[in-house]
Design a protein around this motif. Sequence first.
Motif, PDB file in Angstrom:
ATOM      1  N   PHE A   1     -28.895 -31.142   2.797  1.00 29.48           N
ATOM      2  CA  PHE A   1     -29.861 -31.672   1.837  1.00 29.48           C
ATOM      3  C   PHE A   1     -29.850 -30.889   0.531  1.00 29.48           C
ATOM      4  N   ALA A   2     -29.724 -29.580   0.626  1.00 25.96           N
ATOM      5  CA  ALA A   2     -29.686 -28.758  -0.588  1.00 25.96           C
ATOM      6  C   ALA A   2     -28.487 -29.130  -1.451  1.00 25.96           C
ATOM      7  N   LYS A   3     -27.344 -29.357  -0.808  1.00 24.79           N
ATOM      8  CA  LYS A   3     -26.120 -29.663  -1.553  1.00 24.79           C
ATOM      9  C   LYS A   3     -26.094 -31.102  -2.058  1.00 24.79           C
TER      10      LYS A   3
ATOM     11  N   PRO B   1     -29.806 -31.601  -5.967  1.00 25.11           N
ATOM     12  CA  PRO B   1     -29.669 -31.807  -7.408  1.00 25.11           C
ATOM     13  C   PRO B   1     -30.563 -32.921  -7.964  1.00 25.11           C
ATOM     14  N   HIS B   2     -30.855 -33.931  -7.157  1.00 29.19           N
ATOM     15  CA  HIS B   2     -31.751 -34.994  -7.610  1.00 29.19           C
ATOM     16  C   HIS B   2     -33.159 -34.457  -7.834  1.00 29.19           C
ATOM     17  N   PHE B   3     -33.628 -33.634  -6.886  1.00 26.61           N
ATOM     18  CA  PHE B   3     -34.948 -33.033  -7.024  1.00 26.61           C
ATOM     19  C   PHE B   3     -34.962 -32.028  -8.181  1.00 26.61           C
TER      20      PHE B   3
ATOM     21  N   LEU C   1     -36.587 -30.717 -13.757  1.00 24.24           N
ATOM     22  CA  LEU C   1     -36.279 -30.434 -15.157  1.00 24.24           C
ATOM     23  C   LEU C   1     -36.865 -31.493 -16.083  1.00 24.24           C
ATOM     24  N   ALA C   2     -36.750 -32.765 -15.686  1.00 23.94           N
ATOM     25  CA  ALA C   2     -37.299 -33.854 -16.504  1.00 23.94           C
ATOM     26  C   ALA C   2     -38.817 -33.710 -16.614  1.00 23.94           C
TER      27      ALA C   2
END
Length: 81
Positions: free
Chosen positions: A42-44, A48-50, A55-56
């Motif tokens: 899940f981390a990989k 990145p989506h989370f 960031l957004a």
Amino acid sequence: MSEIKFSKDEMEQIVSRIKQYFNDELDQDIGGFEAEFLTDFFAKEIGPHFYNQGLADALALFNEKSEEISYSIQEMEQQTR
């Protein structure tokens, strides 16, 4: 973005929660080793989506606060002749 890594304590907490979820919701026992591999997956793959959403959200908040500061500064302007 650098690779998402968790401290030993964080990983232990995550693994514990995954094991509990599998037990409570899926009626399945999952070992710590399997839960850790699932966390790494899940981390990989999904992390990145989370991360990007975070960031957004941070950028939107920054822009909102920046605009508020801009208005506050404009309100401080003194009238000139």
